[in-house]
Design an enzyme around this catalytic site. Sequence first.
Site, mmCIF file in Angstrom:
data_model
loop_
_atom_site.group_PDB
_atom_site.id
_atom_site.type_symbol
_atom_site.label_atom_id
_atom_site.label_comp_id
_atom_site.label_asym_id
_atom_site.label_seq_id
_atom_site.Cartn_x
_atom_site.Cartn_y
_atom_site.Cartn_z
ATOM 1 N N PHE A 275 75.047 24.042 34.967
ATOM 2 C CA PHE A 275 75.731 23.318 33.810
ATOM 3 C C PHE A 275 76.898 24.118 33.235
ATOM 4 O O PHE A 275 76.787 24.288 32.095
ATOM 5 C CB PHE A 275 74.689 22.879 32.942
ATOM 6 C CG PHE A 275 73.876 21.540 33.284
ATOM 7 C CD1 PHE A 275 74.024 21.018 34.273
ATOM 8 C CD2 PHE A 275 72.502 21.462 32.410
ATOM 9 C CE1 PHE A 275 73.108 20.106 34.800
ATOM 10 C CE2 PHE A 275 71.688 20.438 32.852
ATOM 11 C CZ PHE A 275 71.965 19.702 34.063
ATOM 12 N N LEU B 147 79.801 23.541 32.881
ATOM 13 C CA LEU B 147 80.565 22.585 32.044
ATOM 14 C C LEU B 147 80.020 21.745 31.154
ATOM 15 O O LEU B 147 80.448 20.933 30.371
ATOM 16 C CB LEU B 147 81.757 21.568 32.812
ATOM 17 C CG LEU B 147 82.451 22.579 33.924
ATOM 18 C CD1 LEU B 147 83.197 21.382 34.912
ATOM 19 C CD2 LEU B 147 83.599 23.276 33.219
ATOM 20 N N PHE C 94 75.274 16.885 31.356
ATOM 21 C CA PHE C 94 75.324 15.576 31.065
ATOM 22 C C PHE C 94 76.004 15.520 29.764
ATOM 23 O O PHE C 94 76.375 14.387 29.344
ATOM 24 C CB PHE C 94 74.010 15.052 31.249
ATOM 25 C CG PHE C 94 73.301 14.965 32.392
ATOM 26 C CD1 PHE C 94 73.963 14.361 33.564
ATOM 27 C CD2 PHE C 94 72.300 15.963 32.714
ATOM 28 C CE1 PHE C 94 73.730 14.319 34.770
ATOM 29 C CE2 PHE C 94 71.809 15.830 33.810
ATOM 30 C CZ PHE C 94 72.226 15.354 34.958
ATOM 31 N N TYR D 115 66.860 16.415 44.715
ATOM 32 C CA TYR D 115 68.047 15.799 44.395
ATOM 33 C C TYR D 115 68.141 14.426 44.996
ATOM 34 O O TYR D 115 68.372 14.555 46.503
ATOM 35 C CB TYR D 115 69.497 16.396 44.644
ATOM 36 C CG TYR D 115 69.556 17.781 43.697
ATOM 37 C CD1 TYR D 115 68.829 17.934 42.490
ATOM 38 C CD2 TYR D 115 70.361 18.815 44.116
ATOM 39 C CE1 TYR D 115 68.870 19.145 41.604
ATOM 40 C CE2 TYR D 115 70.471 20.007 43.332
ATOM 41 C CZ TYR D 115 69.969 20.175 42.054
ATOM 42 O OH TYR D 115 69.911 21.330 41.243
ATOM 43 N N PRO E 200 79.226 17.020 28.181
ATOM 44 C CA PRO E 200 80.446 17.962 28.663
ATOM 45 C C PRO E 200 80.672 18.841 27.455
ATOM 46 O O PRO E 200 80.355 18.298 26.035
ATOM 47 C CB PRO E 200 81.388 16.909 29.146
ATOM 48 C CG PRO E 200 80.729 15.910 29.469
ATOM 49 C CD PRO E 200 79.695 15.807 28.502
#
Length: 292
Positions: A217, A219, A222, A67, A224
């Site tokens: 992920f 939610l 990239f 990251y 939503p």
Amino acid sequence: MTDATGTVSGGTLTPADGLTITRMGYGAMQLAGPNVFGPPKDRDEAVAVLREAVERGITHIDTSDFYGPVVVNEIIKEALYPYPADLRIVTKVGARRGDDGSWILSRDPEDLKAQVRENLQHLGVDALDVVNLRVGSNDGGTDEEPLSDQFGALAELRKEGLIRHLGVSSVSDAQLTEAQAIAPVVTVQNLYNLANRQDDALVERCAAENIAFAAFFPLGGFSPLQSQTLTDVAARLDASPQQVALAWLLQRSATTVLIPGTSSRAHLRDNIAAAELVLPDHEIAELDKIGR
């Protein structure tokens, strides 16, 4: 929010001796720049988010040296070192970043060992609490490639004391079994949310075996989550759709853990508040229709 004891709502999980984590964790991925590459726009806010997460009782932070790369681990060290005694940092190996920000799968056993040592260096620790072997594709999908050589390399570092616990990421049921034949697996980190439920059976297996299932992920990532049903349920409960989606995951199984990410303290507070939201059975039944 936290309860009277200072523990974040949602409770804790102990998948192995010496490893207790809050089920509501924090994913540090978004502390890097756009596309998880380069420095953040506001480093001071990134540091503040991490500190507030810990102050609010979160003891489970998810990260990786890819990251940034390196950027996020350095921010974690800046914000939290020396680390609180109950904090558990979960990192992962299996990829590197190109100069253009591209994601490059890198699972040669010797390079995996090098990645572990880089995580140790940048986090400033002598041993990593949990290391996940990232197995699947760049989009979070799984494949059926054997993982014995790669997981075995990490198991060697566990025997040396550089890693305390091992996990796997973006794996199939068969790959989990393969890994368990080499060393204990304390966590599975796979793409899973209301709309992406292909791992329902694996969620159940992890619950039966007391393995933390970290839904990444949660939610939608990239892209939503978008659902009128989710919006309607949220309106009836006076909550945001994002909070309902997180609460659904916490109630999905007793060993599901969450690592939603954000670079904003306000958003962090909203995510933590989701752990207090109890979904009635009839609303869960409505939400369950989304992924079917």
